[in-house]
Design a protein around this motif. Structure first.
Motif, short mmCIF file in Angstrom:
data_model
loop_
_atom_site.label_atom_id
_atom_site.label_comp_id
_atom_site.label_asym_id
_atom_site.label_seq_id
_atom_site.Cartn_x
_atom_site.Cartn_y
_atom_site.Cartn_z
N ILE A 50 12.10 -67.27 14.14
CA ILE A 50 13.33 -66.79 13.51
C ILE A 50 12.96 -65.69 12.52
N ASP A 51 13.33 -64.45 12.85
CA ASP A 51 12.88 -63.30 12.06
C ASP A 51 14.01 -62.62 11.29
N PHE A 52 15.16 -63.26 11.22
CA PHE A 52 16.29 -62.65 10.51
C PHE A 52 16.65 -63.44 9.25
N ILE A 53 15.65 -64.13 8.68
CA ILE A 53 15.85 -64.87 7.44
C ILE A 53 14.80 -64.41 6.43
N SER A 54 14.93 -64.88 5.20
CA SER A 54 13.97 -64.51 4.16
C SER A 54 12.59 -65.06 4.49
N ARG A 55 11.59 -64.20 4.46
CA ARG A 55 10.22 -64.63 4.74
C ARG A 55 9.51 -64.95 3.42
N ILE A 56 8.96 -66.15 3.34
CA ILE A 56 8.33 -66.62 2.11
C ILE A 56 6.99 -65.93 1.89
N ILE A 73 11.92 -73.83 -10.59
CA ILE A 73 11.27 -73.68 -9.30
C ILE A 73 11.35 -72.21 -8.93
N LEU A 74 10.21 -71.62 -8.61
CA LEU A 74 10.14 -70.20 -8.30
C LEU A 74 9.75 -69.99 -6.85
N GLY A 75 10.50 -69.15 -6.16
CA GLY A 75 10.15 -68.72 -4.82
C GLY A 75 10.06 -67.21 -4.77
N VAL A 76 9.11 -66.72 -4.00
CA VAL A 76 8.94 -65.28 -3.81
C VAL A 76 9.10 -64.98 -2.33
N PHE A 77 9.91 -63.98 -2.01
CA PHE A 77 10.21 -63.63 -0.63
C PHE A 77 10.03 -62.13 -0.43
#
Length: 312
Positions: free
Chosen positions: A80-86, A102-106
């Motif tokens: 699935i390549d149409f979502i946010s990539r972590i 909680i921190l996420g980087v995309f």
């Protein structure tokens, strides 16, 4: 809501330094991003890349957000390549903690957040591709068809000390209590039937990024195993939208017909879900007007369609 929280230069400097140490990303430009409600969001520009940072501080949402990372990674691993990539930390963690959040980087996705009738067909096609991804082995919550969103709303109402909002809700008490009863009715009707459960988004239309002829679905904070009706209810009152949703399912090998009792359940569930979100931000000056417009607003047509056409 949290994206508008002012942050000092000292806070931003600490965040940049943390990203450098934890992720190995050196960047000088950090700017607020307009892609968050419960999350604090930033755009981070490095020399050759840009990133999207999302920090979630509220205790009620941190666990939900943290659980989402393994599901996002699972979808990416299945093409699935149409979502946010972590972007993983230097220790290969999917997320981390900063300043109690909680921190996420995309990877940053360029484009505009757009939702129109024309974006529904690509939205449904993308969702159907997600449904085709197996959920085996993924730690994900399952739909339980409860009426908890209504219960939460009435608890918030009872705790309100805002006279204007309290008066507005009191004026609409009969309608609100009726909708709570209908939610419980449809929850009972749907409970126990777990056929055709897939990984669902819950608000794909409101999180669609359009960049030319490319489309992306972002903000996978609350994915759960649930029926497709969780994503289809918003436009269920439109014949063409139901047909488009069904066609997208068929094109991806998913044999499922939308069930009216499930559509009705999600109409009522999300009515109270969004209403509680308004109350979470009731300190904003225009919240009273927004709540008044919302109660009789855009969601009414979908509720009437699903409710009227369901067995009741």
């Amino acid at each position: 809501m949290y994206s508008s929280t002012p942050r000092s230069e000292e806070y931003q400097h600490r965040l940049l330094e943390f990203i450098r140490q934890k992720y190995g990303i050196s960047a000088a430009v950090l700017a607020p991003a307009k892609r968050g409600y419960y999350g604090e969001t930033w755009r981070l520009d490095a020399t050759n890349s840009s990133y999207f940072l999302k920090l979630v501080y509220p205790a009620a949402h941190k666990a939900v957000y943290e659980r989402s990372f393994s599901i996002i990674q699972h979808l990416c691993d299945h093409g699935i390549d149409f979502i946010s990539r972590i972007v993983k930390t230097k220790d290969y963690d999917l997320s981390t903690r900063f300043d109690g959040a909680i921190l996420g980087v995309f990877d940053w996705i360029d484009g505009e957040n757009i939702e129109t009738d024309a974006t529904k067909i690509p939205e449904y096609q993308m969702l159907a591709k997600v449904y085709a991804v197996p959920s085996c082995g993924v730690p994900i919550l399952r739909e339980d068809f409860s009426g908890k969103s209504a219960d939460k709303f009435f608890e918030q109402w009872n705790a309100l000390d805002n006279i204007q909002i309290h008066s507005l809700l009191e004026k609409n008490r009969a309608k609100l209590e009726h909708r709570a009863k209908r939610l419980k009715y449809f929850a009972e009707l749907c409970r126990g039937d777990t056929a055709d459960f897939f990984i669902t988004h819950g608000d794909a239309g409101g999180n669609l990024i359009v960049n030319g002829d490319r489309y992306f679905i972002v903000d996978w904070d609350t994915p759960i195993l649930a029926p497709p009706e969780r994503d289809a209810w918003v436009m269920c009152c439109r014949d063409w939208a139901r047909d488009a949703f069904y066609n997208a399912l068929c094109q991806n090998g998913i044999r499922h017909t939308l069930r009216l009792e499930r559509l009705a359940y999600y109409c009522y569930l999300f009515f109270f879900f969004y209403l509680t979100a308004y109350l979470d931000g009731f300190t904003q000056t225009d919240t009273v007007r927004e709540i008044e417009e919302y109660i009789d607003g855009w969601i009414e047509e979908s509720i009437q369609y699903a409710d009227t056409n369901s067995q009741s």
